[in-house]
Design a protein around this motif. Structure first.
Motif, PDB file in Angstrom:
ATOM      1  N   VAL A  15       0.824  -1.215   0.000  1.00  0.00           N
ATOM      2  CA  VAL A  15       0.000   0.000   0.000  1.00  0.00           C
ATOM      3  C   VAL A  15       0.857   1.263   0.000  1.00  0.00           C
ATOM      4  N   GLY A  16       2.168   1.117  -0.187  1.00  0.00           N
ATOM      5  CA  GLY A  16       2.978   2.302  -0.412  1.00  0.00           C
ATOM      6  C   GLY A  16       3.845   2.760   0.744  1.00  0.00           C
TER       7      GLY A  16
ATOM      8  N   TYR B  74      -0.958   8.136   5.807  1.00  0.00           N
ATOM      9  CA  TYR B  74      -0.451   6.796   6.085  1.00  0.00           C
ATOM     10  C   TYR B  74      -1.479   5.956   6.837  1.00  0.00           C
TER      11      TYR B  74
ATOM     12  N   ARG C 136      -3.759   4.516   4.419  1.00  0.00           N
ATOM     13  CA  ARG C 136      -3.174   3.392   3.692  1.00  0.00           C
ATOM     14  C   ARG C 136      -3.098   2.151   4.577  1.00  0.00           C
TER      15      ARG C 136
ATOM     16  N   LEU D 270      -6.323   0.508   4.367  1.00  0.00           N
ATOM     17  CA  LEU D 270      -6.422  -0.279   3.135  1.00  0.00           C
ATOM     18  C   LEU D 270      -5.671  -1.601   3.308  1.00  0.00           C
TER      19      LEU D 270
ATOM     20  N   GLU E  42      -0.225  11.244  -3.219  1.00  0.00           N
ATOM     21  CA  GLU E  42      -0.565  10.010  -2.516  1.00  0.00           C
ATOM     22  C   GLU E  42      -1.693   9.282  -3.230  1.00  0.00           C
TER      23      GLU E  42
ATOM     24  N   SER F 102      -0.557   7.617  -6.284  1.00  0.00           N
ATOM     25  CA  SER F 102       0.191   6.376  -6.099  1.00  0.00           C
ATOM     26  C   SER F 102      -0.711   5.222  -5.683  1.00  0.00           C
ATOM     27  N   ILE F 103      -1.876   5.545  -5.129  1.00  0.00           N
ATOM     28  CA  ILE F 103      -2.795   4.491  -4.688  1.00  0.00           C
ATOM     29  C   ILE F 103      -3.644   3.976  -5.856  1.00  0.00           C
TER      30      ILE F 103
ATOM     31  N   LEU G 229      -2.811   0.752  -7.565  1.00  0.00           N
ATOM     32  CA  LEU G 229      -3.013  -0.376  -6.664  1.00  0.00           C
ATOM     33  C   LEU G 229      -4.478  -0.803  -6.670  1.00  0.00           C
ATOM     34  N   LEU G 230      -5.362   0.201  -6.598  1.00  0.00           N
ATOM     35  CA  LEU G 230      -6.787  -0.114  -6.605  1.00  0.00           C
ATOM     36  C   LEU G 230      -7.173  -0.813  -7.900  1.00  0.00           C
TER      37      LEU G 230
END
Lengths: 253, 344, 290
Positions: free
Chosen positions: A133-134, A153, A156, A159, A183, A186-187, A190-191
């Motif tokens: 999750v980064g 954070y 995340r 998540l 942020e 960058s997510i 992933l999603l």
């Protein structure tokens, strides 16, 4: 030819002290779909999520998950059956290190059946999830106290908690709020990847531009009622939606 | 350089850092560093029961009471780790006592059976009784645990059930003070070190997480009330044991087992020793109980004195003696100007 | 027979409600469970007694002074002891409890244990209602209880300051952002609760002698009533006191006075088993606010 829906919400209602927070809302979700739930503040989005996930018991209506009636079941049972969620007001277990936060979901009955959920594997699985999750690998952040994490954070981490349970449906309640542009950026991949892996996503969101990159369908709530449903383009085109929500949104911006 | 402010910086002592891993056993000094605080705890407890000839039976009994308070305090501390604030440890204590009295007097069981049986069955009954409250948050658990033992006491007094004010007497005796002390010391050690271990496992982590944020734990797929119930059961064990054991020690159990003292003493002990460490519970009990004995000449003023001590610790030194000492032992402190930090 | 049960049940209920009122109010408004409640109640009795005997002030003035002094004591307890540990429920409870025990045991140590201590009734004498003799003090208690309950309901639901306090109890962050000073509000609510404890003490203590253990009993009764009715609920408080008040008079009358003690225990255990949040309690479980 339609498949059996993975989640079916029918005529769900809940009122708090005479106010209809959610009023007769229903929708269906196919496996692998991504659904956005939008609406102005106080339109009942979070309550709808709470009703589906068992954190609030509905006054009436049904929630059917894979053909099983889960209406009003305790939250942990719903999670165990395969629906994970994040919270809008995310809070970590502040007195323990960040990665230890993930031991809790990894200790659950659902995760213990998974690879990496066994005793001895959990710490490593936790670090791996954080990376996913980064959280930067090799940084000291996962070992710091979770109470000192900045808000983005914590989101995340929420998540990651969902991912630790390897659920079939992930419900994200305003995941992006409190995150910076970069942020969010960058997510997003992933999603998309989570979705490609076959997981069904439900996202409650205020930031429509980012949301519409992920979801292919949306429902709009206003005063606890569903006022529109369809693809992002269709939804945005409905006049009622513009009046209730988008109009005020553009004024604010 | 206009306003240089200072902050306190705490740094682990070198020896603390070196002894963090397994190689500590390679060096005598480092092994001693690790062993010293543990021995400080263990040696007096093991030696004390042997000194009966020197210090007399009176202080040996005080020692026994301190061990009882230790067990009640350990129980309290575990409950607090799950976020349950108990104001009625006397409930567990009294239930343990009355259960063993029943088993011993009416079923004729020897103490070797009646005490463990009373411990387990008493803890089960208390857990069942408290289970409905576990779904509620906040101070509710405290209110209920405070009220139930006191109401039980009034009920026993008014209705003469369970032997009334006289209590139930004639319980089978235990084999003598020295043996009793060693049994209690052993149980206290098992309690302190066992619970310290338990709370560091993944299971213990889940329990602590419930205190931090029960909602997230539930969202993690964990049945929160059920885990809380398990914690209550485990926590009840040392307390019901203490009650049962003391009932046999005095060969009588009365309604005073539900008295406020057994709720207040352990609570004060943990607050003084420091919550969350279990060793603090032991330390606190062994500070508080002898202190309260020496203050006996002041009559009820001593209760005022330890209320004030309690206040000072809660408001002024919430970490308690144990964590305070631990910090001094493991870290040194220095003042650092803020700008120096900023430059780094 | 029936008339006396009805009348004394009513008196008993009013006594219970008055006893619990301050505790319930403070908890409802600021979330502080004030375990010094019983001590403040008893302290009011001793303070009034001292004012009457050492200063020789007139009765009504002593009453008013006592209520003010105890109210200030409560607010000061918040300001100097509770404020540093605000929000840590455990420390709040322990701190108030320690204050309470310290006050009670101090009085015990200072020798307030003889039979000299009693307060005069507001009005001497009695009256016959439906063939039952009742002294005026008990009638007055019913009056004060009903009056205060109505007043408090009005205060917390209709006045600006009451609404502000309740708002803060619901959601401290939001209240802060609306410009409500939560420490000020909490100090007021603890002070008000203390003043109500004093009112209750001054109204009820004249019915008998003042003894230290009353302090512990009062706290216990306040807890039993609020737990039964449901914390944070004014309706619950009234229904709770009516149930307990009548139940204990009825059991005392038909089963013997010793059984009235059992009523509290049975009531709490039963309500725990059926509805743990109390009859009218809306105590939060795992719910997220809307």
């Amino acid at each position: 030819m339609k498949q059996q829906p993975i989640l079916k919400v029918a005529d769900l209602s809940k009122s708090f002290g005479g106010v209809h927070a959610v009023n007769g809302v229903g929708f269906e979700l196919q496996p692998g779909e991504t659904l956005g739930i939008i609406g102005p503040n106080g339109s009942g989005k979070s309550t709808l999520i709470n009703l589906i996930t068992g954190f609030v018991k509905p006054d009436s209506g049904k929630v059917i998950f894979r053909g099983q009636d889960i209406t009003g079941a305790p939250p942990f049972k719903i999670v165990t059956s395969g629906i994970a969620r994040s919270f809008q007001m995310a809070r970590s277990f502040s007195s323990m290190p960040v990665y230890k936060n993930l031991i809790v979901p990894l200790y659950s009955a659902r995760a213990r059946k998974l690879k990496g959920g066994q005793y001895g594997d959990r710490d490593e699985t936790a670090i791996h999830l954080l990376e996913e999750v980064g959280f930067e690998r090799d940084s000291s952040v996962p070992y710091k106290l979770a109470g000192s994490l900045p808000h983005g954070y914590v989101k995340r981490l929420e998540l990651a908690r969902c991912l630790a349970l390897d659920p079939e449906i992930i419900i994200l309640d305003e995941l992006f709020s409190g995150m910076s542009m970069s942020e969010v950026a960058s997510i997003l991949p992933l999603l998309e990847r989570i979705n490609e892996e076959g997981k069904t996503l439900i996202m409650v969101e205020h930031r429509l531009r980012e949301l519409f990159r992920v979801v292919n369908r949306a429902i709009v709530l206003n005063f606890g009622t569903k006022i529109a449903e369809g693809t992002p383009e269709e939804v945005v085109a409905v006049q009622e939606v513009r009046d209730a929500y988008l109009g005020s949104e553009t004024e604010d911006a | 350089m206009a306003n240089v402010s200072y902050r306190k910086e705490r740094i682990d002592r070198g020896i603390k850092a070196r002894t963090d891993d397994i190689f500590a056993i390679a060096s005598l000094q480092e092994t001693l560093y690790l062993l010293f605080p543990r021995l400080l705890l263990i040696v007096p407890l093991v030696v004390f029961p042997l000194l009966q000839g020197i210090i007399g039976a009176y202080w040996e009994t005080v020692f026994l009471i301190a061990l009882v308070v230790t067990l009640l305090a350990l129980s309290w501390d575990l409950l607090a780790s799950v976020g349950l604030v108990s104001l009625g440890q006397a409930l567990f204590y009294g239930v343990g006592g009355y259960f063993t009295a029943f088993l011993s007097n009416y079923l004729g069981l020897p103490p070797l059976i009646s005490i463990p049986l009373a411990t387990v069955s008493g803890a089960s009954v208390c857990t069942l009784l408290l289970y409905p409250v576990l779904r509620l948050r906040g101070v509710y658990f405290g209110l209920i645990t405070f009220a139930i033992p006191l109401l039980l006491m009034r009920t026993i007094e008014a209705t003469k059930i369970l032997g009334g004010t006289e209590g139930i007497s004639g319980l089978a005796p235990l084999p003598g003070l020295t043996v009793e002390l060693y049994v209690m010391v052993a149980i206290a050690f098992v309690g302190v070190f066992g619970l310290r271990r338990l709370i560091d496992t993944d299971y213990g982590l889940v329990l602590r997480a419930i205190r931090d944020n029960d909602r997230s734990v539930e969202a993690g797929g964990i049945n929160v009330p059920w885990y809380k119930a398990q914690a209550v059961f485990i926590a009840a064990l040392p307390a019901t044991f203490a009650g049962a054991f003391i009932a046999h020690h005095y060969q009588v159990v009365g309604m005073s087992a539900f008295a406020l003292d057994y709720s207040v003493l352990p609570l004060t002990a943990v607050v003084i020793g420091g919550p969350g460490s279990f060793a603090g519970a032991l330390l606190g009990a062994f500070v508080l109980v002898p202190l309260s004995e020496t203050l006996r000449q002041f009559g009820t003023l001593r209760v005022v004195i330890y209320s004030v001590i309690l206040l000072i610790f809660v408001v002024g030194l919430p970490e308690g003696i144990f964590r305070f000492a631990q910090r001094k032992y493991q870290q040194f402190e220095r003042l650092v100007p803020m700008e120096e930090v900023a430059k780094e | 027979m029936e008339a006396s049960v009805l009348l004394y049940g009513l008196v008993n209920s009013a006594v219970l409600m008055l006893t619990a009122l301050g505790f319930s109010l403070t908890f409802g408004l600021s979330g502080v469970a004030n375990f010094a409640h019983g001590s403040l109640y008893l302290a009011a009795g001793f303070i009034a007694w001292m004012i009457l005997h050492y200063l020789g002030l007139p009765f009504m003035l002593s009453v008013v002074l006592t209520i003010i002094i105890v109210g200030i004591l409560g607010a000061a307890m918040y300001r100097y002891i509770l404020m540093p540990v605000r929000g840590i429920a455990l420390s709040e409870v322990i701190a108030t409890f320690a204050v309470g025990v310290a006050i009670l045991e101090f009085f015990r140590w200072a020798g307030f244990v003889t039979y000299d201590f009693n307060l005069p009734s507001f009005v001497k004498g009695g009256v016959e209602i439906a063939g039952v003799d009742v002294d005026y003090q008990r009638v007055i208690i019913i009056g004060i209880g009903a009056g205060l309950a109505a007043l408090l309901w009005y205060f917390s639901h209709k006045t600006k300051i009451g609404l502000a306090l309740r708002g803060m109890a619901q959601d401290e962050y939001t209240a802060l952002s609306l410009g409500i000073d939560s420490d000020w509000a909490a100090a007021i609510s603890v002070g008000l609760g203390a003043a109500l404890a004093a009112v209750a003490g001054l109204a009820i203590l004249p019915l008998g002698l003042i003894s230290i253990n009353i302090g512990y009993d009062v706290l216990l009764i306040a807890l039993a009533v609020t737990v039964l009715g449901g914390l944070e609920s004014t309706t619950g408080l009234m229904v709770g006191s009516l149930i307990l008040g009548f139940a204990s008079v009825i059991t005392a009358n038909y089963l013997g006075p010793q059984w009235s003690e059992v009523v509290y225990l049975v009531a709490i255990v039963v309500v725990l088993a059926i509805k743990p949040s109390g009859l009218f309690g809306k105590f939060k479980e795992l719910e997220e606010r809307v």
